[in-house]
Write a protein that holds these residues in place. Structure first.
Motif, mmCIF file in Angstrom:
data_model
loop_
_atom_site.group_PDB
_atom_site.id
_atom_site.type_symbol
_atom_site.label_atom_id
_atom_site.label_comp_id
_atom_site.label_asym_id
_atom_site.label_seq_id
_atom_site.Cartn_x
_atom_site.Cartn_y
_atom_site.Cartn_z
ATOM 1 N N TYR A 23 1.051 -1.295 0.065
ATOM 2 C CA TYR A 23 0.028 -0.073 -0.135
ATOM 3 C C TYR A 23 0.727 1.139 0.093
ATOM 4 N N PRO A 24 1.057 1.837 -1.083
ATOM 5 C CA PRO A 24 1.824 3.309 -1.182
ATOM 6 C C PRO A 24 1.336 4.208 -0.202
ATOM 7 N N ASP A 25 0.048 4.375 -0.093
ATOM 8 C CA ASP A 25 -0.662 5.186 0.828
ATOM 9 C C ASP A 25 -1.123 4.383 2.125
ATOM 10 N N TRP A 26 -0.133 3.752 2.933
ATOM 11 C CA TRP A 26 -0.243 2.972 3.910
ATOM 12 C C TRP A 26 -1.142 3.661 5.000
ATOM 13 N N GLU A 27 -0.358 4.844 5.479
ATOM 14 C CA GLU A 27 -0.867 5.786 6.579
ATOM 15 C C GLU A 27 -2.546 5.941 6.440
ATOM 16 N N ASP A 28 -2.719 6.271 5.150
ATOM 17 C CA ASP A 28 -4.491 6.537 4.797
ATOM 18 C C ASP A 28 -5.093 5.211 4.878
ATOM 19 N N ILE A 29 -4.672 4.071 4.496
ATOM 20 C CA ILE A 29 -5.225 2.976 4.479
ATOM 21 C C ILE A 29 -5.523 2.583 6.145
ATOM 22 N N THR A 30 -4.284 2.658 6.888
ATOM 23 C CA THR A 30 -4.592 2.186 8.300
ATOM 24 C C THR A 30 -5.707 3.037 8.957
ATOM 25 N N ARG A 31 -5.804 4.487 8.577
ATOM 26 C CA ARG A 31 -6.871 5.121 9.253
ATOM 27 C C ARG A 31 -8.348 4.714 8.808
ATOM 28 N N GLN A 32 -8.391 4.424 7.335
ATOM 29 C CA GLN A 32 -9.508 4.049 6.877
ATOM 30 C C GLN A 32 -9.749 2.612 7.337
ATOM 31 N N VAL B 88 -17.934 2.689 0.959
ATOM 32 C CA VAL B 88 -18.538 1.812 0.031
ATOM 33 C C VAL B 88 -17.756 1.912 -1.344
ATOM 34 N N ILE B 89 -17.301 2.940 -1.858
ATOM 35 C CA ILE B 89 -16.687 3.136 -3.238
ATOM 36 C C ILE B 89 -15.384 3.821 -3.035
ATOM 37 N N GLY B 90 -14.507 3.559 -3.949
ATOM 38 C CA GLY B 90 -13.388 4.581 -4.065
ATOM 39 C C GLY B 90 -12.296 4.112 -4.661
ATOM 40 N N ASP B 91 -11.016 4.457 -4.774
ATOM 41 C CA ASP B 91 -9.806 4.125 -5.509
ATOM 42 C C ASP B 91 -8.757 3.713 -4.542
ATOM 43 N N LYS B 92 -8.142 2.701 -5.162
ATOM 44 C CA LYS B 92 -6.966 2.401 -4.094
ATOM 45 C C LYS B 92 -5.768 2.166 -4.905
ATOM 46 N N ARG B 93 -4.374 2.551 -4.525
ATOM 47 C CA ARG B 93 -3.259 1.971 -5.131
ATOM 48 C C ARG B 93 -2.625 1.095 -4.545
ATOM 49 N N LEU C 179 -6.656 1.200 -8.850
ATOM 50 C CA LEU C 179 -7.898 0.216 -9.065
ATOM 51 C C LEU C 179 -9.168 1.142 -8.381
ATOM 52 N N SER C 180 -10.242 1.033 -8.953
ATOM 53 C CA SER C 180 -11.448 1.597 -8.357
ATOM 54 C C SER C 180 -11.852 0.282 -7.655
ATOM 55 N N PHE C 181 -13.066 0.522 -6.758
ATOM 56 C CA PHE C 181 -13.639 -0.542 -6.046
ATOM 57 C C PHE C 181 -14.996 -0.149 -5.737
ATOM 58 N N GLU C 182 -15.975 -1.374 -5.619
ATOM 59 C CA GLU C 182 -17.293 -1.169 -5.118
ATOM 60 C C GLU C 182 -17.605 -2.159 -4.273
ATOM 61 N N THR C 183 -18.155 -2.004 -3.107
ATOM 62 C CA THR C 183 -18.807 -3.221 -2.262
ATOM 63 C C THR C 183 -20.101 -3.313 -2.240
ATOM 64 N N PHE C 184 -20.341 -4.588 -1.936
ATOM 65 C CA PHE C 184 -21.756 -4.926 -2.177
ATOM 66 C C PHE C 184 -22.091 -5.956 -0.631
ATOM 67 N N ALA C 185 -23.115 -5.360 0.206
ATOM 68 C CA ALA C 185 -23.446 -6.153 1.428
ATOM 69 C C ALA C 185 -24.297 -7.296 0.834
ATOM 70 N N TYR D 43 -16.222 -7.239 -2.426
ATOM 71 C CA TYR D 43 -15.423 -6.183 -2.770
ATOM 72 C C TYR D 43 -14.971 -6.593 -4.399
ATOM 73 N N VAL D 44 -15.127 -5.559 -5.255
ATOM 74 C CA VAL D 44 -14.941 -5.744 -6.530
ATOM 75 C C VAL D 44 -14.065 -4.664 -6.794
ATOM 76 N N TYR D 45 -12.817 -4.848 -7.490
ATOM 77 C CA TYR D 45 -11.745 -4.080 -7.968
ATOM 78 C C TYR D 45 -11.496 -3.960 -9.462
ATOM 79 N N PHE D 46 -11.419 -3.029 -10.167
ATOM 80 C CA PHE D 46 -11.525 -2.880 -11.645
ATOM 81 C C PHE D 46 -10.903 -1.466 -11.912
ATOM 82 N N PRO D 47 -10.052 -1.734 -13.067
ATOM 83 C CA PRO D 47 -9.432 -0.242 -13.570
ATOM 84 C C PRO D 47 -10.377 0.395 -14.607
#
Length: 268
Positions: free
Chosen positions: A166-175, A218-223, A234-240, A250-254
């Motif tokens: 995770y290049p953005d590890w600190e942001d990932i930990t908080r989220q 529930v949606i967003g982007d991740k490096r 990659l972008s992602f969507e989540t489905f309960a 979780y589904v990731y897609f470019p």
């Protein structure tokens, strides 16, 4: 009373400490030695008795009226996710004490068949505690944490590979922690033991958990940094998923025809 026993009070305190007094309209001619708003200042902004608000924050009144909480929420400028979390703390679900005590980690056969057919996408199913229960082969290739048998929280905080992945590890930990706290509000019997264990195992997790931030992304982007490929966006969507288990897909897609799309196709 510990902070974990008085989650409502702890949440209100941390939100109060994040409010800038001047921007809230508080005039203070003295040298300020506190972070954020004082209890009596928040009570004044909310239009409630300072002594009554103190009882709420100290845990001596666990179930204030909705009107009082609405006024406090407005004064604290809570967003929709924070408001929902506030209601869940003040009005816990009337469920048996052992509800969700034994997590159900069986993924429906139909969901497994769908994952088998999605060979060109990183997709996976997680339990409320963020155990990865099932996923596509491509998900495990993109991120080792996205394969069955791993836990997203444990990987993020305890695996030495996480800051590299995770290049953005600190942001990932908080989220990650803020999202887990949002889930835990409705599934305490199931998640409290996991949270307690993580607090012991990771100082970073403990500090973030005690900040009492809540977040529902529930949606967003991740490096992600992938071996042999480099950094993918990659972008992602989540489905309960329907059912009492609390499973989430979780589904990731470019983005189409992007360099990330080309790179992902090369991994299939």
């Amino acid at each position: 009373m510990t902070r974990e026993d008085n989650q409502l009070g702890s949440f209100l305190r941390t939100r109060r400490e994040k409010i800038d007094a001047a921007s809230a309209g508080v005039v203070d001619t003295t040298r300020r030695r506190v972070t954020g708003l004082r209890r009596e200042e928040l009570a004044l902004l909310a239009g409630v008795s300072p002594s009554y608000y103190t009882r709420i924050e100290q845990g001596r009144d666990r179930h204030p009226s909705r009107e009082i909480l609405e006024a406090v929420a407005r004064a604290l400028r809570l967003d929709d996710t924070e408001r929902a979390y506030l209601w869940s703390l003040a009005t816990p679900a009337l469920a048996p004490a052992d509800a969700h005590a034994v997590p159900e980690h069986t993924v429906r056969p139909g969901m497994l068949r769908l994952l088998e057919r999605w060979a060109d996408l990183p997709a996976f199913v997680v339990a409320p505690n963020r155990d990865v229960l099932a996923g596509t082969a491509l998900a495990a290739r993109v991120n080792p944490a996205w394969s069955p048998g791993h836990n997203l929280i444990e990987f993020t905080f305890l695996d030495p590979r996480a800051p590299e992945v995770y290049p953005d590890w600190e942001d990932i930990t908080r989220q990650a922690v803020a999202g887990l706290r949002t889930t835990a509000a409705a599934r305490r019997a199931e998640l409290d033991p996991f949270v307690a264990a993580m607090r012991e195992r990771s100082e970073t997790f403990r500090e973030l958990w005690d900040s009492h931030d809540v977040y529902e992304r529930v949606i967003g982007d991740k490096r992600l940094r992938v071996d042999g490929i480099g950094v993918l966006l990659l972008s992602f969507e989540t489905f309960a998923l329907a059912g009492p288990q609390g499973h989430v897909l979780y589904v990731y897609f470019p983005q189409p025809e992007s360099k990330d799309d080309t790179a992902l196709r090369s991994l299939v």
